[in-house]
Write a protein that holds these residues in place. Structure first.
Motif, short mmCIF file in Angstrom:
data_model
loop_
_atom_site.label_atom_id
_atom_site.label_comp_id
_atom_site.label_asym_id
_atom_site.label_seq_id
_atom_site.Cartn_x
_atom_site.Cartn_y
_atom_site.Cartn_z
N ALA A 19 0.83 -1.20 0.00
CA ALA A 19 0.00 0.00 0.00
C ALA A 19 0.87 1.25 0.00
CB ALA A 19 -0.92 -0.01 1.22
N GLN A 20 0.77 2.03 -1.06
CA GLN A 20 1.51 3.28 -1.12
C GLN A 20 0.92 4.26 -0.13
OE1 GLN A 20 1.54 4.61 -5.17
NE2 GLN A 20 3.54 3.68 -5.50
N GLY A 21 1.77 5.03 0.49
CA GLY A 21 1.29 6.02 1.44
C GLY A 21 0.84 5.43 2.76
N ALA A 22 1.12 4.13 2.98
CA ALA A 22 0.72 3.49 4.23
C ALA A 22 1.62 3.95 5.38
CB ALA A 22 0.80 1.97 4.09
N TYR A 23 1.05 4.04 6.55
CA TYR A 23 1.78 4.42 7.75
C TYR A 23 1.56 3.37 8.82
CZ TYR A 23 2.44 8.98 5.66
OH TYR A 23 2.81 9.99 4.82
N GLY A 24 2.54 3.23 9.69
CA GLY A 24 2.43 2.26 10.77
C GLY A 24 3.06 2.81 12.03
N SER A 25 3.23 1.94 13.00
CA SER A 25 3.85 2.33 14.26
C SER A 25 4.75 1.23 14.77
CB SER A 25 2.77 2.67 15.30
OG SER A 25 1.98 1.54 15.56
N LEU A 26 5.64 1.60 15.64
CA LEU A 26 6.56 0.66 16.27
C LEU A 26 6.49 0.91 17.76
CD1 LEU A 26 8.96 -1.39 16.02
CD2 LEU A 26 10.45 0.60 15.98
N ARG A 27 6.29 -0.13 18.52
CA ARG A 27 6.26 0.02 19.98
C ARG A 27 7.04 -1.13 20.59
NH1 ARG A 27 0.77 0.51 22.08
NH2 ARG A 27 0.23 1.29 20.04
N GLY A 28 7.54 -0.89 21.78
CA GLY A 28 8.30 -1.93 22.45
C GLY A 28 8.75 -1.47 23.83
N THR A 29 9.61 -2.27 24.42
CA THR A 29 10.14 -2.02 25.76
C THR A 29 11.64 -2.24 25.73
OG1 THR A 29 8.09 -2.79 26.74
CG2 THR A 29 10.00 -2.71 28.19
N ILE A 30 12.39 -1.32 26.32
CA ILE A 30 13.84 -1.44 26.41
C ILE A 30 14.19 -1.81 27.85
CG2 ILE A 30 16.06 -0.29 26.10
CD1 ILE A 30 14.44 -0.43 23.53
N THR A 31 14.94 -2.91 28.01
CA THR A 31 15.33 -3.36 29.34
C THR A 31 16.83 -3.65 29.39
OG1 THR A 31 14.89 -5.68 28.78
CG2 THR A 31 13.09 -4.45 29.78
N ASP A 32 17.37 -3.69 30.59
CA ASP A 32 18.75 -4.08 30.80
C ASP A 32 18.86 -5.58 30.54
OD1 ASP A 32 20.88 -5.29 32.77
OD2 ASP A 32 21.45 -3.20 32.48
N GLU A 33 19.90 -5.97 29.80
CA GLU A 33 20.07 -7.36 29.42
C GLU A 33 20.15 -8.32 30.61
OE1 GLU A 33 23.00 -9.92 26.49
OE2 GLU A 33 23.77 -8.09 27.39
N PHE A 34 20.78 -7.90 31.69
CA PHE A 34 21.01 -8.80 32.82
C PHE A 34 19.99 -8.63 33.93
CE2 PHE A 34 25.10 -8.21 30.70
CZ PHE A 34 25.32 -9.53 30.32
N SER A 35 19.71 -7.40 34.33
CA SER A 35 18.79 -7.18 35.44
C SER A 35 17.33 -7.25 35.00
CB SER A 35 19.04 -5.81 36.09
OG SER A 35 18.60 -4.77 35.24
N LYS A 36 17.09 -7.12 33.70
CA LYS A 36 15.73 -7.11 33.13
C LYS A 36 14.92 -5.90 33.57
CE LYS A 36 16.70 -11.10 31.31
NZ LYS A 36 17.71 -11.06 30.33
N GLN A 37 15.59 -4.91 34.17
CA GLN A 37 14.91 -3.69 34.61
C GLN A 37 14.71 -2.76 33.41
OE1 GLN A 37 13.73 -3.05 37.79
NE2 GLN A 37 14.21 -5.22 37.92
#
Length: 88
Positions: A19-37
């Motif tokens: 689809a030309q002119g299509a728009y979307g979104s990106l969402r997520g969570t960033i955490t520390d690799e070891f502490s998972k915080q």
């Protein structure tokens, strides 16, 4: 020693490639690799050619970038005290 960022990219990257002119979104969570915080105020950038879109994470490590035009992007994650991470 710098820590490594981990992105749980709940990639709701609803970009319809056909689809030309299509728009979307990106969402997520960033955490520390070891502490998972969650990592507060991490920077999430999408880069494609000369266009850059981005967002900061909130206190729970969550982010959302809306209004993303159809295309291929490199995702760059960075936060103070962590190694940057690039994903193509």
């Amino acid at each position: 020693m710098k820590k490594t960022l981990v992105s749980l990219l709940c990639i709701a990257f609803a970009l319809a490639a056909q689809a030309q002119g299509a728009y979307g979104s990106l969402r997520g969570t960033i955490t520390d690799e070891f502490s998972k915080q969650p990592i507060y105020m991490a920077v999430v950038k999408l880069q494609s050619g000369t266009q850059t879109l981005g967002a900061f994470t909130d206190s729970l490590g969550n982010y959302i970038i809306s209004g993303i035009p159809t295309g291929k992007y490199t995702i760059e994650l960075s936060a103070l005290g962590y190694l940057s991470l690039g994903i193509s």
